[in-house]
Scaffold this motif. Structure first.
Motif, PDB file in Angstrom:
ATOM      1  N   ASN A  59       0.863  -1.187   0.000  1.00 27.68           N
ATOM      2  CA  ASN A  59       0.000   0.000   0.000  1.00 27.68           C
ATOM      3  C   ASN A  59       0.893   1.228   0.000  1.00 27.68           C
ATOM      4  O   ASN A  59       1.986   1.212   0.562  1.00 27.68           O
ATOM      5  CB  ASN A  59      -0.888   0.033   1.241  1.00 27.68           C
ATOM      6  CG  ASN A  59      -1.952  -1.034   1.239  1.00 27.68           C
ATOM      7  OD1 ASN A  59      -2.290  -1.584   0.213  1.00 27.68           O
ATOM      8  ND2 ASN A  59      -2.481  -1.335   2.408  1.00 27.68           N
ATOM      9  N   LYS A  60       0.437   2.285  -0.598  1.00 33.77           N
ATOM     10  CA  LYS A  60       1.214   3.530  -0.629  1.00 33.77           C
ATOM     11  C   LYS A  60       0.704   4.462   0.470  1.00 33.77           C
ATOM     12  O   LYS A  60      -0.476   4.792   0.506  1.00 33.77           O
ATOM     13  CB  LYS A  60       1.078   4.228  -1.988  1.00 33.77           C
ATOM     14  CG  LYS A  60       1.513   3.377  -3.156  1.00 33.77           C
ATOM     15  CD  LYS A  60       2.999   3.146  -3.129  1.00 33.77           C
ATOM     16  CE  LYS A  60       3.416   2.354  -4.356  1.00 33.77           C
ATOM     17  NZ  LYS A  60       4.421   1.396  -4.127  1.00 33.77           N
ATOM     18  N   PHE A  61       1.588   4.875   1.357  1.00 33.47           N
ATOM     19  CA  PHE A  61       1.217   5.811   2.401  1.00 33.47           C
ATOM     20  C   PHE A  61       1.211   7.208   1.805  1.00 33.47           C
ATOM     21  O   PHE A  61       2.200   7.664   1.251  1.00 33.47           O
ATOM     22  CB  PHE A  61       2.197   5.735   3.574  1.00 33.47           C
ATOM     23  CG  PHE A  61       1.833   6.647   4.706  1.00 33.47           C
ATOM     24  CD1 PHE A  61       0.757   6.364   5.523  1.00 33.47           C
ATOM     25  CD2 PHE A  61       2.562   7.794   4.948  1.00 33.47           C
ATOM     26  CE1 PHE A  61       0.415   7.192   6.575  1.00 33.47           C
ATOM     27  CE2 PHE A  61       2.233   8.637   5.997  1.00 33.47           C
ATOM     28  CZ  PHE A  61       1.158   8.338   6.812  1.00 33.47           C
ATOM     29  N   ILE A  62       0.095   7.894   1.893  1.00 33.68           N
ATOM     30  CA  ILE A  62      -0.070   9.219   1.302  1.00 33.68           C
ATOM     31  C   ILE A  62       0.219  10.310   2.322  1.00 33.68           C
ATOM     32  O   ILE A  62       0.878  11.297   2.034  1.00 33.68           O
ATOM     33  CB  ILE A  62      -1.496   9.400   0.725  1.00 33.68           C
ATOM     34  CG1 ILE A  62      -1.800   8.305  -0.302  1.00 33.68           C
ATOM     35  CG2 ILE A  62      -1.677  10.782   0.139  1.00 33.68           C
ATOM     36  CD1 ILE A  62      -0.860   8.258  -1.476  1.00 33.68           C
ATOM     37  N   GLY A  63      -0.259  10.153   3.515  1.00 29.49           N
ATOM     38  CA  GLY A  63      -0.021  11.168   4.526  1.00 29.49           C
ATOM     39  C   GLY A  63      -1.021  11.065   5.651  1.00 29.49           C
ATOM     40  O   GLY A  63      -1.876  10.186   5.675  1.00 29.49           O
ATOM     41  N   PHE A  64      -0.903  11.991   6.562  1.00 32.31           N
ATOM     42  CA  PHE A  64      -1.769  12.024   7.735  1.00 32.31           C
ATOM     43  C   PHE A  64      -2.532  13.338   7.717  1.00 32.31           C
ATOM     44  O   PHE A  64      -1.964  14.393   7.449  1.00 32.31           O
ATOM     45  CB  PHE A  64      -0.924  11.923   9.011  1.00 32.31           C
ATOM     46  CG  PHE A  64      -1.721  12.077  10.263  1.00 32.31           C
ATOM     47  CD1 PHE A  64      -2.425  11.018  10.781  1.00 32.31           C
ATOM     48  CD2 PHE A  64      -1.782  13.297  10.907  1.00 32.31           C
ATOM     49  CE1 PHE A  64      -3.175  11.159  11.944  1.00 32.31           C
ATOM     50  CE2 PHE A  64      -2.526  13.452  12.068  1.00 32.31           C
ATOM     51  CZ  PHE A  64      -3.220  12.379  12.581  1.00 32.31           C
ATOM     52  N   ARG A  65      -3.806  13.275   7.954  1.00 30.30           N
ATOM     53  CA  ARG A  65      -4.641  14.480   8.039  1.00 30.30           C
ATOM     54  C   ARG A  65      -5.527  14.366   9.263  1.00 30.30           C
ATOM     55  O   ARG A  65      -5.850  13.282   9.722  1.00 30.30           O
ATOM     56  CB  ARG A  65      -5.550  14.602   6.814  1.00 30.30           C
ATOM     57  CG  ARG A  65      -4.825  14.741   5.523  1.00 30.30           C
ATOM     58  CD  ARG A  65      -5.083  16.086   4.951  1.00 30.30           C
ATOM     59  NE  ARG A  65      -4.316  16.259   3.745  1.00 30.30           N
ATOM     60  CZ  ARG A  65      -4.801  16.721   2.627  1.00 30.30           C
ATOM     61  NH1 ARG A  65      -6.062  17.054   2.540  1.00 30.30           N
ATOM     62  NH2 ARG A  65      -4.026  16.885   1.591  1.00 30.30           N
ATOM     63  N   GLU A  66      -5.936  15.512   9.741  1.00 28.36           N
ATOM     64  CA  GLU A  66      -6.895  15.576  10.825  1.00 28.36           C
ATOM     65  C   GLU A  66      -8.230  16.014  10.245  1.00 28.36           C
ATOM     66  O   GLU A  66      -8.264  16.874   9.376  1.00 28.36           O
ATOM     67  CB  GLU A  66      -6.425  16.604  11.858  1.00 28.36           C
ATOM     68  CG  GLU A  66      -6.604  16.156  13.273  1.00 28.36           C
ATOM     69  CD  GLU A  66      -6.015  17.148  14.251  1.00 28.36           C
ATOM     70  OE1 GLU A  66      -6.745  18.082  14.626  1.00 28.36           O
ATOM     71  OE2 GLU A  66      -4.848  16.977  14.614  1.00 28.36           O
ATOM     72  N   LEU A  67      -9.299  15.411  10.700  1.00 25.28           N
ATOM     73  CA  LEU A  67     -10.639  15.731  10.215  1.00 25.28           C
ATOM     74  C   LEU A  67     -11.457  16.258  11.381  1.00 25.28           C
ATOM     75  O   LEU A  67     -11.541  15.629  12.439  1.00 25.28           O
ATOM     76  CB  LEU A  67     -11.303  14.479   9.639  1.00 25.28           C
ATOM     77  CG  LEU A  67     -12.710  14.628   9.108  1.00 25.28           C
ATOM     78  CD1 LEU A  67     -12.726  15.549   7.900  1.00 25.28           C
ATOM     79  CD2 LEU A  67     -13.285  13.270   8.764  1.00 25.28           C
ATOM     80  N   GLU A  68     -12.047  17.421  11.216  1.00 23.58           N
ATOM     81  CA  GLU A  68     -12.886  17.988  12.247  1.00 23.58           C
ATOM     82  C   GLU A  68     -14.306  17.450  12.101  1.00 23.58           C
ATOM     83  O   GLU A  68     -14.873  17.435  11.022  1.00 23.58           O
ATOM     84  CB  GLU A  68     -12.932  19.527  12.136  1.00 23.58           C
ATOM     85  CG  GLU A  68     -13.765  20.178  13.207  1.00 23.58           C
ATOM     86  CD  GLU A  68     -13.760  21.689  13.120  1.00 23.58           C
ATOM     87  OE1 GLU A  68     -14.475  22.314  13.908  1.00 23.58           O
ATOM     88  OE2 GLU A  68     -13.057  22.241  12.254  1.00 23.58           O
ATOM     89  N   VAL A  69     -14.869  16.996  13.210  1.00 23.75           N
ATOM     90  CA  VAL A  69     -16.225  16.464  13.249  1.00 23.75           C
ATOM     91  C   VAL A  69     -17.001  17.263  14.288  1.00 23.75           C
ATOM     92  O   VAL A  69     -16.526  17.459  15.399  1.00 23.75           O
ATOM     93  CB  VAL A  69     -16.220  14.959  13.609  1.00 23.75           C
ATOM     94  CG1 VAL A  69     -17.638  14.439  13.708  1.00 23.75           C
ATOM     95  CG2 VAL A  69     -15.412  14.170  12.600  1.00 23.75           C
ATOM     96  N   VAL A  70     -18.174  17.734  13.925  1.00 21.20           N
ATOM     97  CA  VAL A  70     -19.010  18.488  14.856  1.00 21.20           C
ATOM     98  C   VAL A  70     -19.903  17.513  15.598  1.00 21.20           C
ATOM     99  O   VAL A  70     -20.592  16.712  15.002  1.00 21.20           O
ATOM    100  CB  VAL A  70     -19.865  19.533  14.101  1.00 21.20           C
ATOM    101  CG1 VAL A  70     -20.767  20.280  15.052  1.00 21.20           C
ATOM    102  CG2 VAL A  70     -18.960  20.490  13.326  1.00 21.20           C
ATOM    103  N   LEU A  71     -19.877  17.592  16.930  1.00 20.54           N
ATOM    104  CA  LEU A  71     -20.686  16.707  17.764  1.00 20.54           C
ATOM    105  C   LEU A  71     -21.932  17.437  18.227  1.00 20.54           C
ATOM    106  O   LEU A  71     -21.871  18.600  18.647  1.00 20.54           O
ATOM    107  CB  LEU A  71     -19.880  16.246  18.984  1.00 20.54           C
ATOM    108  CG  LEU A  71     -18.604  15.479  18.716  1.00 20.54           C
ATOM    109  CD1 LEU A  71     -17.898  15.167  20.025  1.00 20.54           C
ATOM    110  CD2 LEU A  71     -18.908  14.189  17.957  1.00 20.54           C
ATOM    111  N   ASP A  72     -23.045  16.771  18.181  1.00 22.38           N
ATOM    112  CA  ASP A  72     -24.305  17.299  18.710  1.00 22.38           C
ATOM    113  C   ASP A  72     -24.465  16.803  20.139  1.00 22.38           C
ATOM    114  O   ASP A  72     -25.027  15.752  20.383  1.00 22.38           O
ATOM    115  CB  ASP A  72     -25.475  16.775  17.874  1.00 22.38           C
ATOM    116  CG  ASP A  72     -26.031  17.816  16.961  1.00 22.38           C
ATOM    117  OD1 ASP A  72     -25.657  19.004  17.080  1.00 22.38           O
ATOM    118  OD2 ASP A  72     -26.864  17.451  16.111  1.00 22.38           O
ATOM    119  N   VAL A  73     -23.941  17.554  21.091  1.00 24.30           N
ATOM    120  CA  VAL A  73     -24.072  17.137  22.496  1.00 24.30           C
ATOM    121  C   VAL A  73     -24.738  18.201  23.316  1.00 24.30           C
ATOM    122  O   VAL A  73     -24.762  19.331  23.050  1.00 24.30           O
ATOM    123  CB  VAL A  73     -22.710  16.793  23.136  1.00 24.30           C
ATOM    124  CG1 VAL A  73     -22.207  15.482  22.613  1.00 24.30           C
ATOM    125  CG2 VAL A  73     -21.703  17.899  22.942  1.00 24.30           C
TER     126      VAL A  73
END
Length: 73
Positions: A59-73
């Protein structure tokens, strides 16, 4: 002999164990009570994953990213 530089992801679980993964291989995970122990253990798992493996089809490693997720709390 060939040196490979592999990406490793290190996380800590709720029990404070270090979980390590190598995204180049499916199911390539290990853990340890310390980072050093976890890295030593993932080396063993990587060695098993490399047995008989054609290095051209990893597999080819492309990179690392962070994803923001909005929580309904």
């Amino acid at each position: 002999m060939k040196n490979l530089h592999l990406p490793i992801i290190i996380e800590m679980d709720e029990d404070r164990y270090y979980i390590v993964s190598c995204p180049l291989f499916k199911g390539c995970h290990s853990y340890g009570e310390t980072i050093d122990e976890a890295l030593e253990n993932i080396r063993e798992v990587i060695d098993m994953c490399l047995e008989g493996k054609n290095l051209e089809v990893l597999n080819k490693f492309i990179g690392f990213r962070e994803l923001e997720v909005v929580l309904d709390v």
